[in-house]
Write a protein that holds these residues in place. Structure first.
Motif, short mmCIF file in Angstrom:
data_model
loop_
_atom_site.label_atom_id
_atom_site.label_comp_id
_atom_site.label_asym_id
_atom_site.label_seq_id
_atom_site.Cartn_x
_atom_site.Cartn_y
_atom_site.Cartn_z
N ASP A 13 4.32 -3.01 0.88
CA ASP A 13 5.29 -2.10 1.67
C ASP A 13 5.86 -1.26 0.73
N TYR A 14 6.07 -1.50 -0.59
CA TYR A 14 6.97 -0.76 -1.59
C TYR A 14 5.88 0.00 -2.31
N ILE A 15 4.74 0.34 -2.14
CA ILE A 15 3.78 1.26 -2.76
C ILE A 15 4.17 2.77 -2.47
N THR A 16 4.48 3.54 -3.37
CA THR A 16 4.90 4.75 -3.13
C THR A 16 4.18 5.82 -3.96
N VAL A 17 3.83 5.49 -5.05
CA VAL A 17 3.07 6.22 -6.16
C VAL A 17 1.69 5.80 -6.15
N THR A 18 0.87 6.64 -6.66
CA THR A 18 -0.61 6.47 -7.04
C THR A 18 -0.74 5.40 -7.97
N PRO A 19 -1.44 4.07 -7.77
CA PRO A 19 -1.65 3.17 -8.61
C PRO A 19 -2.36 3.47 -9.80
N GLY A 20 -2.51 2.87 -11.03
CA GLY A 20 -3.36 3.14 -12.09
C GLY A 20 -4.65 2.79 -11.88
N ALA A 21 -5.63 3.27 -12.51
CA ALA A 21 -7.33 3.05 -12.55
C ALA A 21 -7.33 1.67 -12.72
N THR A 22 -6.81 1.18 -13.69
CA THR A 22 -6.77 -0.20 -14.03
C THR A 22 -6.46 -1.25 -12.98
N TRP A 23 -5.35 -0.78 -12.34
CA TRP A 23 -4.86 -1.94 -11.25
C TRP A 23 -5.85 -1.57 -9.96
N ASN A 24 -6.56 -0.44 -9.72
CA ASN A 24 -7.36 -0.49 -8.75
C ASN A 24 -8.60 -1.33 -8.92
N ALA A 25 -9.06 -1.48 -10.11
CA ALA A 25 -10.28 -2.13 -10.29
C ALA A 25 -9.96 -3.64 -10.54
N MET A 26 -8.82 -4.21 -10.53
CA MET A 26 -8.26 -5.34 -10.42
C MET A 26 -8.43 -6.26 -9.20
N ASP A 27 -8.48 -7.41 -9.05
CA ASP A 27 -8.51 -8.29 -7.60
C ASP A 27 -7.29 -9.15 -7.78
N CYS A 28 -6.08 -8.62 -7.53
CA CYS A 28 -4.83 -9.24 -7.80
C CYS A 28 -4.74 -10.70 -6.62
N ASP A 29 -5.28 -10.76 -5.70
CA ASP A 29 -5.17 -11.91 -4.86
C ASP A 29 -6.52 -12.73 -4.81
N GLU A 30 -7.28 -12.44 -5.65
CA GLU A 30 -8.70 -13.17 -5.80
C GLU A 30 -9.41 -13.36 -4.68
N ASP A 31 -9.23 -12.32 -3.86
CA ASP A 31 -10.11 -12.56 -2.61
C ASP A 31 -11.46 -11.78 -2.54
N GLY A 32 -11.83 -11.50 -3.76
CA GLY A 32 -13.27 -10.99 -3.74
C GLY A 32 -13.10 -9.36 -3.56
N VAL A 33 -11.88 -8.82 -3.10
CA VAL A 33 -12.08 -7.40 -2.92
C VAL A 33 -11.01 -6.49 -3.79
N LEU A 34 -11.55 -5.64 -4.32
CA LEU A 34 -10.81 -4.98 -5.48
C LEU A 34 -9.57 -4.23 -4.82
N ASN A 35 -8.46 -4.12 -5.60
CA ASN A 35 -7.27 -3.78 -5.30
C ASN A 35 -7.36 -2.38 -4.34
N GLY A 36 -8.00 -1.11 -5.27
CA GLY A 36 -8.33 -0.18 -4.66
C GLY A 36 -9.00 0.07 -3.17
N THR A 37 -9.81 -0.90 -3.20
CA THR A 37 -10.59 -1.01 -2.03
C THR A 37 -9.56 -1.73 -0.62
#
Length: 322
Positions: A131-155
């Protein structure tokens, strides 16, 4: 001393030695600061491309990038005193603010100031609040899967699902292996964690598909439909030893009948609650109480009416293995 003066009227014409001095210690001469349009009395207002003197004095004690670490300490640490996100957290001695507030040091699309408000980490890209994302995340973050649910953050952001929530995702978009974070939660709230459901070959997203003996977490009560398996193995190994009809507890007036291939009853129970263990309960049976492996047939009178107002009766077969 060219840097010790008071010009209350603003009428003094500065020049000479003052031009060549660096009154604020930022490494840029006063004259050059006037040319650049920067403030020769502010140690953090200068053009780094014009630094010709060693920086020191007031500049040393200042924190030009607002990261909470003095410029002098940043030089000692080998970090950049002009980069709000390049600092050693162990040396933070001043309140962080200014440019640091507006920066997104961990690249998760949440400014440092908002991370403080949200109570999340400014340095951990996987500790955030969508809910606090207000700027464009970085490419490295987009390619991560922070919650490990199998879907990349950017997706997940593209799909409007939560990249910090292991249970909020579209399974069809999974492109990487699921991890421990996902394994250890119970997405369908049936009381069985996801990793165990995978081992049991049940659906971790279906609250009505689970192995009862695998329940380790509090479950949310769900009105599940009936699920009658096609087989079970009453061999006393502690696994699948009774015939379990999922959802049968929602049909207290049921009547359950098992017949062999010749149409003879071998088991009958009113108010069945998953007790049948493959034994004959209808009198003497050749070979003892343990029924032989083979195909048996069931009739389940649910004690309710179907959509057409008729008695709801389920029929099918069960394969018993030993």
């Amino acid at each position: 001393v060219p840097c010790e003066y008071v010009d209350a009227s603003g009428s003094i014409v500065q020049g000479g030695d003052w031009n060549n001095a660096d009154c604020d210690g930022d490494g840029v001469t006063n004259e050059q600061e006037i040319i650049n349009g920067t403030d020769p009395e502010s140690p953090c207002d200068y053009d780094s491309g014009n630094v010709t003197y060693p920086q020191g004095g007031d500049w040393n004690s200042a924190d030009c990038d607002g990261d909470g670490v003095t410029n002098e300490q940043e030089v000692i640490n080998g970090t950049d005193p002009e980069n709000s996100c390049d600092y050693d957290n162990d040396n933070v001695t001043d309140p962080q603010g200014g440019d640091w507030n507006d920066a997104d040091c961990d690249g998760d699309g949440i400014t440092n100031e908002d991370e403080i408000i949200a109570g999340t980490s400014t340095t951990d890209p996987c500790d955030g609040d969508v809910d606090y994302i207000t700027v464009t995340p970085g490419a490295t973050w987009n390619a991560m899967d922070c919650d490990e649910d199998g879907v990349l953050n950017g997706t997940e952001l593209d799909n409007n699902t939560d990249p910090f929530n292991s249970c909020d995702y579209n399974e069809e978009d999974a492109t990487v292996d699921k991890g421990e974070l996902w394994n250890e939660v119970d997405c369908d709230e049936d009381g069985v964690i996801n990793g165990t459901e995978v081992t049991d070959r049940t659906d971790p997203l279906d609250p009505c598909d689970y192995v009862e003996s695998s329940i380790t977490e509090p479950a949310v009560e769900t009105a599940c439909g009936l699920s009658l398996p096609e087989g079970f193995s009453p061999n006393d190994d502690g696994i699948n030893d009774t015939y379990v009809i999922k959802g049968i507890e929602n049909y207290p007036n049921n009547n359950f009948i098992i017949m062999n291939r010749w149409g003879n009853k071998v088991y009958e129970k009113s108010g069945y609650l998953n007790e049948w263990n493959g034994k004959n309960k209808m009198g003497l049976y050749i070979g003892g109480d343990d029924l032989p492996a083979g195909t048996y047939f069931y009739l389940l009178h649910t004690g309710t009416l179907d959509d057409d107002g008729n008695e709801d009766v389920r029929k099918g077969f069960i394969y018993l293995t030993r």
